[in-house]
Design a protein around this motif. Structure first.
Motif, PDB file in Angstrom:
ATOM      1  N   SER A  76       0.828  -1.207   0.000  1.00  9.49           N
ATOM      2  CA  SER A  76       0.000   0.000   0.000  1.00  9.49           C
ATOM      3  C   SER A  76       0.860   1.254   0.000  1.00  9.49           C
ATOM      4  N   TYR A  77       1.934   1.245   0.810  1.00 14.26           N
ATOM      5  CA  TYR A  77       2.774   2.445   0.870  1.00 14.26           C
ATOM      6  C   TYR A  77       3.453   2.700  -0.472  1.00 14.26           C
ATOM      7  N   MET A  78       3.865   1.631  -1.148  1.00 15.21           N
ATOM      8  CA  MET A  78       4.488   1.806  -2.457  1.00 15.21           C
ATOM      9  C   MET A  78       3.493   2.347  -3.481  1.00 15.21           C
ATOM     10  N   LEU A  90       0.958   7.235   4.642  1.00 16.77           N
ATOM     11  CA  LEU A  90       1.036   6.508   5.907  1.00 16.77           C
ATOM     12  C   LEU A  90      -0.353   6.157   6.429  1.00 16.77           C
ATOM     13  N   ILE A  91      -1.266   7.106   6.360  1.00 14.89           N
ATOM     14  CA  ILE A  91      -2.629   6.876   6.858  1.00 14.89           C
ATOM     15  C   ILE A  91      -3.307   5.765   6.067  1.00 14.89           C
ATOM     16  N   PHE A  92      -3.256   5.840   4.742  1.00 22.00           N
ATOM     17  CA  PHE A  92      -3.891   4.828   3.900  1.00 22.00           C
ATOM     18  C   PHE A  92      -3.270   3.444   4.126  1.00 22.00           C
ATOM     19  N   SER A  93      -1.962   3.409   4.280  1.00 19.91           N
ATOM     20  CA  SER A  93      -1.270   2.134   4.464  1.00 19.91           C
ATOM     21  C   SER A  93      -1.584   1.517   5.820  1.00 19.91           C
ATOM     22  N   SER A  96      -4.920  -0.032   5.617  1.00 21.72           N
ATOM     23  CA  SER A  96      -4.838  -1.328   4.934  1.00 21.72           C
ATOM     24  C   SER A  96      -4.465  -2.419   5.931  1.00 21.72           C
ATOM     25  N   TYR A  97      -3.486  -2.123   6.763  1.00 24.84           N
ATOM     26  CA  TYR A  97      -3.050  -3.082   7.783  1.00 24.84           C
ATOM     27  C   TYR A  97      -4.205  -3.440   8.715  1.00 24.84           C
ATOM     28  N   LEU A  98      -4.879  -2.432   9.232  1.00 27.46           N
ATOM     29  CA  LEU A  98      -5.930  -2.654  10.224  1.00 27.46           C
ATOM     30  C   LEU A  98      -7.162  -3.329   9.625  1.00 27.46           C
ATOM     31  N   ILE A  99      -7.500  -2.972   8.383  1.00 30.74           N
ATOM     32  CA  ILE A  99      -8.668  -3.585   7.740  1.00 30.74           C
ATOM     33  C   ILE A  99      -8.428  -5.071   7.501  1.00 30.74           C
ATOM     34  N   PHE A 181       3.012  -4.584  13.975  1.00 30.05           N
ATOM     35  CA  PHE A 181       2.501  -3.329  13.409  1.00 30.05           C
ATOM     36  C   PHE A 181       3.682  -2.490  12.928  1.00 30.05           C
ATOM     37  N   PRO A 182       3.574  -1.896  11.739  1.00 31.96           N
ATOM     38  CA  PRO A 182       4.750  -1.301  11.084  1.00 31.96           C
ATOM     39  C   PRO A 182       5.205   0.016  11.678  1.00 31.96           C
ATOM     40  N   VAL A 183       5.394   0.038  12.981  1.00 30.70           N
ATOM     41  CA  VAL A 183       5.843   1.290  13.584  1.00 30.70           C
ATOM     42  C   VAL A 183       7.296   1.588  13.176  1.00 30.70           C
ATOM     43  N   MET A 184       8.165   0.562  13.191  1.00 27.79           N
ATOM     44  CA  MET A 184       9.530   0.747  12.702  1.00 27.79           C
ATOM     45  C   MET A 184       9.513   1.015  11.196  1.00 27.79           C
ATOM     46  N   THR A 185       8.758   0.194  10.462  1.00 33.04           N
ATOM     47  CA  THR A 185       8.666   0.341   9.008  1.00 33.04           C
ATOM     48  C   THR A 185       8.126   1.710   8.633  1.00 33.04           C
ATOM     49  N   ALA A 186       7.079   2.131   9.331  1.00 32.60           N
ATOM     50  CA  ALA A 186       6.437   3.406   9.013  1.00 32.60           C
ATOM     51  C   ALA A 186       7.368   4.585   9.251  1.00 32.60           C
ATOM     52  N   THR A 187       8.081   4.560  10.369  1.00 29.38           N
ATOM     53  CA  THR A 187       8.973   5.683  10.649  1.00 29.38           C
ATOM     54  C   THR A 187      10.097   5.744   9.618  1.00 29.38           C
TER      55      THR A 187
END
Length: 259
Positions: A76-78, A90-93, A96-99, A181-187
């Motif tokens: 999704s982020y890509m 970030l919000i959309f991605s 996607s994770y949560l859905i 959860f992509p907290v490391m990935t997201a940052t």
């Protein structure tokens, strides 16, 4: 020392070192290092220490599901990152994770953990074969975000402390799904997106895919070792297997020109 203070002291140091490693050796190597179970493994360890081995074992199927959601986050982020700026991407991605997590949680307890492992690895292969390419490489873009390391340290430490604190309230399934959860990935993705562009984000995420192989192996080792062995021994062996799996995955990915 109380586990709270271990989290508060250890996690910021780990995040700072991972960030500095990424800057020194590049985003591919940084992604591989970031893909180690610094966050998810730490969360599981603290859950085992605070909630007991039985609770931790019940978290593992959800964690495998969470890794499937993590793959969805990366794809999704890509996709969104090439159309939008970092924050909406970030919000959309994250959505996607949560859905996907909300859907799969209904089946988490219905399938054996080994089946979830097979589904995860199959999903990883599918993602690797179809991971979105960057249409235009970013050239000459290299902005350093002020205070980025302290911000990363703060966000990831807060996440680890918060999830482990509320694990009992969330229950093992949601605790498991949120463990990767992509907290490391997201940052990493957000700061690299802003500072270096989407091409470098892709390199980082491809490096982090080795972590899916490693962390899934880490989880499966815990499934078989934790019931009959101590927490420390089980996690140390699982970490050693994780390292070997990551190195093998990095070699295989390089062999097939994936990273």
């Amino acid at each position: 020392m109380d586990t709270f203070w271990i989290k508060v002291i250890a996690m910021p140091v780990i995040i700072a070192l991972v960030t500095l490693a990424s800057r020194k050796w590049g985003n591919v190597v940084g992604g591989v290092i970031a893909g180690m179970p610094w966050v998810g493994g730490a969360i599981l360890l603290f859950i085992a220490l605070e909630q007991g081995k039985s609770f931790a074992l019940n978290v593992i199927p959800g964690a495998l599901v969470g890794l499937i959601c993590w793959l969805a986050f990366c794809v999704s982020y890509m996709v969104f990152g090439q159309r939008f700026k970092a924050l909406p991407s970030l919000i959309f991605s994250n959505l996607s994770y949560l859905i996907i997590g909300s859907v799969l949680m209904n089946f988490t307890d219905n399938l054996h953990v080994g089946i979830w492992f097979v589904i995860l690895i199959s999903s990883l292969v599918l993602v690797l074969m179809n991971f979105p390419q960057v249409k235009e490489k970013d050239t000459g873009l290299s902005r350093r975000i002020k205070f980025d390391i302290p911000l990363r340290m703060l966000m990831i430490t807060a996440f680890v402390v918060g999830l482990t604190y509320f694990a009992d309230l969330l229950g093992p399934t949601w605790s498991g799904i949120l463990t990767p959860f992509p907290v490391m990935t997201a940052t990493l993705a957000v700061f690299i997106h802003i500072g270096q562009g989407m091409h470098q984000v892709r390199l980082t995420l491809m490096g982090m895919f080795t972590g899916v192989v490693g962390f899934s192996a880490f989880l499966m080792v815990l499934v078989y070792l934790l019931p009959q062995n101590g927490i420390a021994a089980s996690f140390l062996i699982a970490l050693a297997v994780n390292v070997v799996a990551v190195l093998l995955a990095k070699y295989a990915f390089g062999k097939f020109n994936l990273i």
